[in-house]
Design a protein around this motif. Structure first.
Motif: not given
Lengths: 170, 428
Positions: A34, A38-39, A41-42, A56, A59-60, B241
């Motif tokens: 997850l 999520i990351t 998608a961000n 995000t 939540f992450s 990221e």
């Protein structure tokens, strides 16, 4: 990094627990998946729309806490935590066995304190209606998991103590 | 207060030596002090949570996952083939290939044992056919694998940055690159000397792979560090990221290009990487309790001042710290050492006005050497197991590499610009 040798050898270490450790493994893996989804998608959203959904991050980070406690619980069941076994290994097995019981009782007490006062933290967040700094949802949704998962870890430690006491070393 | 400080340090040391999990030793000592000194027991759960819930720390589990995905996808083998094709067949060639591949994979993975394991599995059998003793190959790959925590991305630097917020992750990553390459290249001195002396690497047993074909196969893997470091450098991604993008890239390559990953593998990789990260992060979390107790009591500053009281000579102090860290590095991993020692070392570093990025690189170089210095050497344990030999049999070879990398360490200690030039040039 430098995992403890035990850990390197036993990524899927012996699982002597009656309750399958696959339970914690599943939730830790899902938390990891997850976090990545999520990351990612961000990143995509920011790239295509120049906007980022800041929630995000919050939540992450929460998922990382969940991952850590589920993973740590599994690691107690498999006995793969990082430790210095260099000196204990040099002792007589019977003595080392007794020391291991003492050490696990200390661990049990530590996580019991975290769980017990974690409940108080939860009640504080509930009573004062604290909201999270990032997205402003009730903080207790996050705090709830600290005592819950600390208690889960304590069950694993208790299970290990029981197994240690059953298998006496002479 | 003195009693509290003593309880904190002695309690921790005793639990650690008794073989308590490191996190438990830190957390229990901290909690005991918080209870006896009446520092407010609610700070225990608060710091357990706060010690962990930090955004920069997210990069840690994701980089662990990225390294593992690439390992499972079979990137190492293809990069070994390509490097071997370029280097060709000559004395010491395989040793050179092992060092280069370890350093390159260090640019994808941030973990020494993972790097060493991946290369050892691919290379040790082939090196044995070329006449290299298995104990030598295991020693060399253990040493070269340790550069993974210096060459970015590095999990050790991520944790250092959590504890020393003024040293940012990009600055540390940039600062580690040149010292990491130096550390890797230093290993080549004993490699060539020993290969020439013993005549290793002249058997023509392996069939030759054409350079171009091996390059095509390796190119997907060769691109990975470009994506990670390029993404970081361009400011497009945060470290977390960049790691996530690397995960998806590795997933894509393993699933659809090399077709070496199955969904079952992916699940296994998620489980194993989550667990390895959790084992480290629970220590970080519980160390939050230890740090809170120690700093509230002023225990760390008192300890640091006592050490400064021993000597005001800067060089002597640095040498003392390095020796202490080398010994600790034989017993503990990099992350644990940061958590235990940094609270005491930071006031010392500040007192001498040491650059904290440079200091982080120096500390990490010590940890890297500790990863392959017997008796407690994680990398060496991994590679020895893969080579099917005892750790004792590696001692006559591995000490060459310990000395070689110590030279690189002394060089960086004497010339801070080796670490600081790149981050300053890049403007971090």
């Amino acid at each position: 990094m430098n995992e403890h040798p035990d850990q390197v050898s036993s990524h899927n270490g012996p699982d002597h627990s009656r309750f399958p450790v696959k339970f914690e493994e599943f939730f830790a893996a899902m938390a990891m998946a997850l976090i990545c989804l999520i990351t990612f998608a961000n990143v995509l959203v920011r790239y295509f729309t120049d906007e980022s959904f800041a929630f995000t991050e919050e939540f992450s980070v929460f998922l990382m806490v969940v991952l850590t406690f589920f993973g740590a619980s599994a690691a107690f069941a498999k006995n793969v935590h990082i430790r210095v076994s260099f000196f204990v290994d040099k002792l007589k097995p019977a003595l080392a066995h007794k020391i291991e019981v003492v050490v696990m009782v200390v661990a049990l007490a530590l996580f019991a304190i975290i769980a017990w006062y974690g409940v108080k933290l939860l009640l504080d967040d509930w009573n004062y209606e604290t909201t999270s700094p990032g997205i402003g949802i009730p903080q207790w949704i996050y705090t709830l998991w600290l005592p819950l998962l600390a208690a889960l870890i304590d069950l694993r430690i208790a299970g290990r103590i029981v197994r240690l006491l059953r298998h006496k070393v002479n | 207060m003195l009693v509290g400080s003593l309880l904190l340090f002695v309690g921790f040391a005793v639990l650690l030596l008794l073989g308590a999990p490191l996190g438990v030793a830190l957390g229990a000592a901290g909690t005991a002090v918080i209870l006896t000194e009446g520092l407010g027991v609610m700070s225990v759960p608060t710091n357990v949570y706060a010690g962990l819930a930090k955004y920069p720390l997210l990069a840690l589990p994701v980089f662990v996952l990225a390294g593992m995905i690439f390992e499972r996808a079979g990137v190492a083998l293809r990069i070994v083939n390509f490097t071997a094709a370029v280097v060709g067949n000559r004395r010491g060639a395989q040793g050179l290939v092992a060092v280069l591949v370890c350093m390159f994979l260090g640019g994808i993975s941030g973990s020494g044992p993972a790097d060493a394991a991946a290369v050892a599995m691919v290379m040790i059998p082939g090196m044995a056919k070329q006449g290299y003793p298995r104990a030598f190959s295991a020693s060399l790959i253990a040493a070269a694998g340790s550069t993974a925590i210096l060459i970015p991305p590095s999990i050790a630097f991520i944790v250092y940055s959590i504890l020393v917020p003024t040293a940012s992750v990009p600055a540390l990553f940039a600062a580690g690159l040149i010292p990491g390459i130096l550390a890797g290249l230093s290993l080549l001195i004993p490699v060539f000397y020993l290969s020439l002396r013993e005549g290793w690497g002249t058997n023509h047993v392996e069939e030759k792979v054409p350079v171009w074909q091996s390059f095509k196969e390796a190119s997907w893997g060769l691109l990975a560090p470009v994506i990670i470091l390029g993404g970081l450098r361009s400011g497009m991604f945060t470290p977390t990221e960049a790691a996530v993008v690397a995960v998806f890239y590795g997933f894509f390559v393993g699933m659809f290009v090399y077709r070496s990953l199955t969904w079952r593998d992916v699940y296994q990789v998620l489980v194993v990487s989550a667990e390895i990260s959790a084992v480290v992060m629970i220590i970080i979390s519980l160390a939050g309790v230890f740090a809170h107790a120690g700093s509230t009591l002023g225990a760390f500053d008192a300890f640091a001042n006592a050490l400064i009281g021993i000597t005001a000579n800067e060089t002597l102090m640095l040498a003392m710290i390095m020796i202490m860290l080398l010994i600790a590095g034989m017993l503990l991993d990099a992350v644990s050492i940061f958590l235990v020692f940094l609270p005491i070392l930071l006031p010392i570093a500040n007192a001498f006005h040491w650059d904290l990025v440079w200091f982080g690189v120096l500390m990490t170089m010590n940890m890297a050497i500790g990863q392959f210095t017997p008796p407690m050497a994680v990398n060496l344990m991994v590679t020895s197991r893969i080579a099917g030999i005892s750790i004792e049999s590696t001692v006559r070879w591995v000490m060459w590499f310990v000395v070689a990398m110590l030279l690189a360490l002394i060089l960086v200690a004497a010339m801070p610009q080796l670490a600081l030039w790149l981050p300053q040039t890049l403007g971090y």
